[in-house]
Each structure stands twice: as C-alpha cells, then as structure tokens.
Write an enzyme that holds these catalytic residues in place. Structure first.
Site, PDB file in Angstrom:
ATOM      1  N   GLY A   1       0.767  -4.964   0.950  1.00 52.07           N
ATOM      2  CA  GLY A   1      -0.404  -5.038   0.069  1.00 52.07           C
ATOM      3  C   GLY A   1      -0.111  -5.739  -1.246  1.00 52.07           C
ATOM      4  O   GLY A   1      -1.015  -6.301  -1.865  1.00 52.07           O
TER       5      GLY A   1
ATOM      6  N   GLU B   1      -0.481  -9.292  -0.477  1.00 56.30           N
ATOM      7  CA  GLU B   1      -1.916  -9.522  -0.264  1.00 56.30           C
ATOM      8  C   GLU B   1      -2.675  -9.545  -1.589  1.00 56.30           C
ATOM      9  O   GLU B   1      -3.604 -10.339  -1.772  1.00 56.30           O
ATOM     10  CB  GLU B   1      -2.468  -8.437   0.664  1.00 56.30           C
ATOM     11  CG  GLU B   1      -1.892  -8.565   2.073  1.00 56.30           C
ATOM     12  CD  GLU B   1      -2.182  -7.359   2.949  1.00 56.30           C
ATOM     13  OE1 GLU B   1      -2.008  -6.206   2.482  1.00 56.30           O
ATOM     14  OE2 GLU B   1      -2.579  -7.562   4.104  1.00 56.30           O
TER      15      GLU B   1
ATOM     16  N   GLU C   1       4.652  -4.948   7.315  1.00 56.06           N
ATOM     17  CA  GLU C   1       3.919  -3.853   7.975  1.00 56.06           C
ATOM     18  C   GLU C   1       4.365  -3.629   9.411  1.00 56.06           C
ATOM     19  O   GLU C   1       4.286  -2.514   9.933  1.00 56.06           O
ATOM     20  CB  GLU C   1       2.405  -4.142   7.951  1.00 56.06           C
ATOM     21  CG  GLU C   1       1.766  -4.101   6.573  1.00 56.06           C
ATOM     22  CD  GLU C   1       1.790  -5.431   5.847  1.00 56.06           C
ATOM     23  OE1 GLU C   1       2.550  -6.347   6.252  1.00 56.06           O
ATOM     24  OE2 GLU C   1       1.057  -5.556   4.848  1.00 56.06           O
TER      25      GLU C   1
ATOM     26  N   ALA D   1       0.864  -1.179   0.000  1.00 55.40           N
ATOM     27  CA  ALA D   1       0.000   0.000   0.000  1.00 55.40           C
ATOM     28  C   ALA D   1       0.903   1.232   0.000  1.00 55.40           C
ATOM     29  O   ALA D   1       2.072   1.150   0.396  1.00 55.40           O
ATOM     30  CB  ALA D   1      -0.894  -0.025   1.234  1.00 55.40           C
TER      31      ALA D   1
HETATM   32  N1  CAA Z   1       4.648   3.189  -0.625  1.00 56.09           N
HETATM   33  C1  CAA Z   1       5.060   4.348  -1.185  1.00 56.09           C
HETATM   34  N2  CAA Z   1       6.216   4.481  -1.857  1.00 56.09           N
HETATM   35  C2  CAA Z   1       6.998   3.395  -1.957  1.00 56.09           C
HETATM   36  C3  CAA Z   1       6.643   2.157  -1.413  1.00 56.09           C
HETATM   37  C4  CAA Z   1       5.399   2.074  -0.723  1.00 56.09           C
HETATM   38  N3  CAA Z   1       4.938   0.923  -0.202  1.00 56.09           N
HETATM   39  N4  CAA Z   1       7.619   1.270  -1.664  1.00 56.09           N
HETATM   40  C5  CAA Z   1       8.561   1.920  -2.387  1.00 56.09           C
HETATM   41  N5  CAA Z   1       8.181   3.210  -2.555  1.00 56.09           N
HETATM   42  C6  CAA Z   1       8.919   4.268  -3.256  1.00 56.09           C
HETATM   43  C7  CAA Z   1      10.065   4.797  -2.438  1.00 56.09           C
HETATM   44  O1  CAA Z   1       9.623   5.743  -1.498  1.00 56.09           O
HETATM   45  C8  CAA Z   1      10.938   5.393  -3.516  1.00 56.09           C
HETATM   46  O2  CAA Z   1      10.388   6.622  -3.885  1.00 56.09           O
HETATM   47  P1  CAA Z   1      11.356   7.925  -4.042  1.00 56.09           P
HETATM   48  O3  CAA Z   1      12.262   7.567  -5.181  1.00 56.09           O
HETATM   49  O4  CAA Z   1      10.398   9.013  -4.350  1.00 56.09           O
HETATM   50  O5  CAA Z   1      12.080   8.057  -2.738  1.00 56.09           O
HETATM   51  C9  CAA Z   1      10.738   4.422  -4.684  1.00 56.09           C
HETATM   52  O6  CAA Z   1       9.521   3.735  -4.418  1.00 56.09           O
HETATM   53  C10 CAA Z   1      11.841   3.385  -4.803  1.00 56.09           C
HETATM   54  O7  CAA Z   1      11.967   2.740  -3.545  1.00 56.09           O
HETATM   55  P2  CAA Z   1      13.370   2.525  -2.806  1.00 56.09           P
HETATM   56  O8  CAA Z   1      14.281   3.651  -3.128  1.00 56.09           O
HETATM   57  O9  CAA Z   1      13.078   2.271  -1.365  1.00 56.09           O
HETATM   58  O10 CAA Z   1      13.871   1.208  -3.562  1.00 56.09           O
HETATM   59  P3  CAA Z   1      14.860   0.099  -2.984  1.00 56.09           P
HETATM   60  O11 CAA Z   1      15.167  -0.789  -4.156  1.00 56.09           O
HETATM   61  O12 CAA Z   1      15.975   0.695  -2.243  1.00 56.09           O
HETATM   62  O13 CAA Z   1      13.980  -0.744  -1.903  1.00 56.09           O
HETATM   63  C11 CAA Z   1      11.983  -1.873  -1.121  1.00 56.09           C
HETATM   64  C12 CAA Z   1      12.877  -1.491  -2.348  1.00 56.09           C
HETATM   65  C13 CAA Z   1      12.727  -2.851  -0.231  1.00 56.09           C
HETATM   66  C14 CAA Z   1      10.753  -2.554  -1.696  1.00 56.09           C
HETATM   67  C15 CAA Z   1      11.612  -0.593  -0.345  1.00 56.09           C
HETATM   68  O14 CAA Z   1      11.110   0.374  -1.259  1.00 56.09           O
HETATM   69  C16 CAA Z   1      10.569  -0.813   0.707  1.00 56.09           C
HETATM   70  O15 CAA Z   1      10.874  -1.321   1.775  1.00 56.09           O
HETATM   71  N6  CAA Z   1       9.296  -0.411   0.434  1.00 56.09           N
HETATM   72  C17 CAA Z   1       8.242  -0.479   1.400  1.00 56.09           C
HETATM   73  C18 CAA Z   1       7.734  -1.907   1.560  1.00 56.09           C
HETATM   74  C19 CAA Z   1       6.630  -1.945   2.610  1.00 56.09           C
HETATM   75  O16 CAA Z   1       6.836  -1.631   3.765  1.00 56.09           O
HETATM   76  N7  CAA Z   1       5.420  -2.366   2.185  1.00 56.09           N
HETATM   77  C20 CAA Z   1       4.272  -2.436   3.057  1.00 56.09           C
HETATM   78  C21 CAA Z   1       3.438  -1.208   2.954  1.00 56.09           C
HETATM   79  S1  CAA Z   1       2.147  -1.138   4.148  1.00 56.09           S
HETATM   80  C22 CAA Z   1       0.926  -2.122   3.520  1.00 56.09           C
HETATM   81  O17 CAA Z   1       1.012  -2.657   2.442  1.00 56.09           O
HETATM   82  C23 CAA Z   1      -0.289  -2.240   4.399  1.00 56.09           C
HETATM   83  C24 CAA Z   1      -1.257  -3.270   3.994  1.00 56.09           C
HETATM   84  O18 CAA Z   1      -1.290  -4.354   4.488  1.00 56.09           O
HETATM   85  C25 CAA Z   1      -2.273  -2.966   2.987  1.00 56.09           C
END
Ligand code: CAA
Length: 304
Positions: A153, A156, A176, A110
C-alpha cells in the site's frame, strides 16, 4: 499524540524549528513553544497518525507519523490522510501538497495486523480500501517525497500521487504475494501504466523490492534526488512552491488532461486536451499570463 507534537527527526534539518513549517503565525522557534502554540490552536483538527505543516505559505506538507509500525497504513491513518489532503485541496491559499514519511519508511504497506483476521463478507460489504481512491480525486497536485520502504500500500500510495520524487534510499515493492494476497490499492493497475506489463508481472508475482534507481530508469519516479536526510522533502517542497506560483486554474487543467490519458484513447485524449485548452481562454489568468509575456514582466495570476 497530537498532530503537531512534531518529531524533529522526521523533518528535514533545514526546515526544523522554522516557524513557517508549523504555522505562518507560530510565535517562537523552540519546539516546546511551537508545540504549545499548535496544541492550543483550535482551528486545526488534531491528528494521531499524521503531521500537517506549512513549510511555505502556499504549500501543505503531510508527514505520515506512525514510526513504530513503519507508517503502516491502518484505517484511521488513511481517514486522517484523506481529511488533511481534502482540506488542503479546498483551501484557496494552497497551490500544491507534499506527502512524505520518515527516512526509514514512506509506508510499509497496509496494516497487516489490522487485516489478518478480516473475513470476506466484512471486507466486501464495507468496501475495504475503497476510500484510498479519494486521493486520486484531489484537484491540486500532490507530490510524493519517498525515502526508505514504500511497500504494498505504500508503493500504491506513492503511485496515487501526481509526481514521485525518490531519495536514493527508497525501496519500492508489491510484496503482497508473500502474504497470500495481491495488491488491493491499485498497484497492479497503476504500475502497468508506469513501468509496463512484464516488469509489473515480475514484481507482483515475486514480491521483489526494487530500488530508487530502477524506479527512475523505468519512469515510475520523476527523479532520484541527492543523498542526505530530508533532501527529498526539501526538493518536493521547492517543486510544490514553484507549481504554486502558476495559475491554479491552469495547473488544475494540466493535471486533469494528463490524468485523462490513463482513461482515454489517443484521439479522445487529444480532443479533450484541446477543449480544456480552449476553455482556459475564458480565464483572467490566460489574459494575464500572455499580457505579462508581451510586456516582459512577471505574471500576477489571480486564479480566476
Ligand atoms: N503492517 C503492520 N505492521 C507493520 C507493517 C505492516 N505492513 N510493516 C512493518 N510493520 C511493523 C512490524 O510488525 C514491526 O512491529 P513490532 O515492532 O511491533 O513487531 C515494526 O513495524 C518494524 O518492522 P520490522 O521489525 O519488520 O522492521 P525491519 O526493518 O526488520 O523490516 C520491512 C522492514 C522489510 C519493511 C518489514 O517490516 C516488512 O516486510 N513489512 C511488511 C511489508 C509488506 O508486506 N507490505 C505489504 C502489506 S499488504 C498491502 O499493502 C496490501 C495492499 O495492497 C493494500
């Protein structure tokens, strides 16, 4: 960016610039011409965050297309996804759908930036994420072709699909807990059914990512396909095409009874399966399928 401004890197090489992937009537093989054709088409809705194509006449491919954010599932993206899949579900010429992302990310979850300032009253009153569940109500099969990150998400979303195929690069996870929350799109519940309580508990409480191989060994994905860009999408399209060649009524019935096993006791489920099985004897497709077998010819299903 309009829906059909296709980024070639997101589409398997073997499918690029094929007229059938964009439209059965696209006039040219060049990207510019395909783009011009699709942009001028008034019959297709215009999407910002997804690409919709027809790699086969009976298969709709939906590609998440928010590459800079690793396909983070913001609300407008999910609205478009629901709309595209529900339209395909209603289209009699479609037998099955495929959902994919990019090589780097199926979906990284998400949209954290969209969520971070939300208040309880807001998310509760407006039923935040509730519309995600619409995917689980599609009648036709939806196959997830997962490469790269499928986190939160994104994991999911894959679990909401009927079949998951994974590329060796796929990385699943429910991280999460690292954000001070828990899965909110069904991950904790659907993972339990797929991989059991102890593994689900470990993954939800530690947030650790797990590999395509682990997901396959645990039975969460049906298989890991061969290496190579776009291979998993090609495999999913082939599977969708194969399913599309069956009776749509029988396929819908098969999906319904398999899903019923999540909700019912064994005795209830067995009774339900038998009733649906009996019901199929009222269809032309049952007559045709069995007659074709007896006459040693290929069945010609009419989905009636
Ligand atoms: N939401 C918003 N933006 C996200 C995102 C997310 N879930 N995941 C990645 N992005 C964005 C980053 O902010 C970044 O944007 P900017 O260039 O503007 O800074 C861009 O995508 C590239 O990401 P990274 O620079 O972090 O890329 P990376 O290769 O270094 O890392 C990753 C990749 C490990 C997937 C890392 O991006 C990450 O940890 N993302 C979040 C994963 C996460 O926590 N997901 C769960 C979300 S909560 C949820 O989903 C709730 C639910 O149950 C519904």
């Amino acid at each position: 960016m309009a829906q059909f401004m296709a980024r070639p890197s997101l589409i398997p090489k073997s499918l690029r610039f094929s007229p059938s992937i964009y439209s059965r009537t696209a006039p040219s093989y060049s990207l510019r011409a395909v783009t011009r054709f699709m942009s001028s088409s008034t019959s297709q809705p215009s999407y910002e965050y997804i690409l919709v194509s027809r790699p086969e006449p009976s298969v709709v491919l939906v590609t998440l297309n928010r590459p800079k954010a690793l396909n983070a599932l913001c609300s407008p993206l999910f609205k478009e996804l629901n709309q595209a899949l529900e339209e395909a579900d209603q289209d009699d010429s479609v037998g099955a759908m495929v959902l994919t992302g990019s090589e780097k990310a199926f979906a990284a979850g998400a949209d954290i930036k969209e969520m971070k300032d939300k208040q309880y009253a807001d998310v509760y009153k407006n039923k935040f994420l509730e519309d995600w569940g619409r995917i689980a109500h599609l009648r036709k099969p939806l196959i997830a072709a997962v490469s790269g990150y499928a986190l939160g998400g994104g994991c999911e979303l894959a679990l909401m699909c009927d079949i998951i195929l994974a590329s060796p690069s796929a990385k699943f996870g429910q991280p999460e807990i690292n954000l001070g929350v828990i899965p909110g799109g069904g991950g904790s519940q659907r993972l339990i059914h797929a991989i059991g309580k102890s593994r689900t508990m470990e993954l939800v409480l530690t947030g650790r990512m797990f590999s395509a191989k682990e997901a396959s060994d645990w039975g969460m994905v049906s298989r890991v396909v061969g290496e190579g860009e776009g291979e998993v999408v090609k495999e999913a399209i082939n599977m969708a095409k194969e399913i599309s060649g069956k009776s749509q009524l029988a396929v819908q019935a098969g999906k319904e009874v398999v899903n019923a096993a999540y909700e019912m006791t064994l005795a209830e489920g067995l009774r339900f399966e038998r009733r649906i099985f009996h019901g199929l004897f009222a269809t032309n497709d049952q007559k045709e399928g069995m007659a074709a077998f007896a006459e040693k010819r290929k069945a010609n299903f009419t989905h009636s």
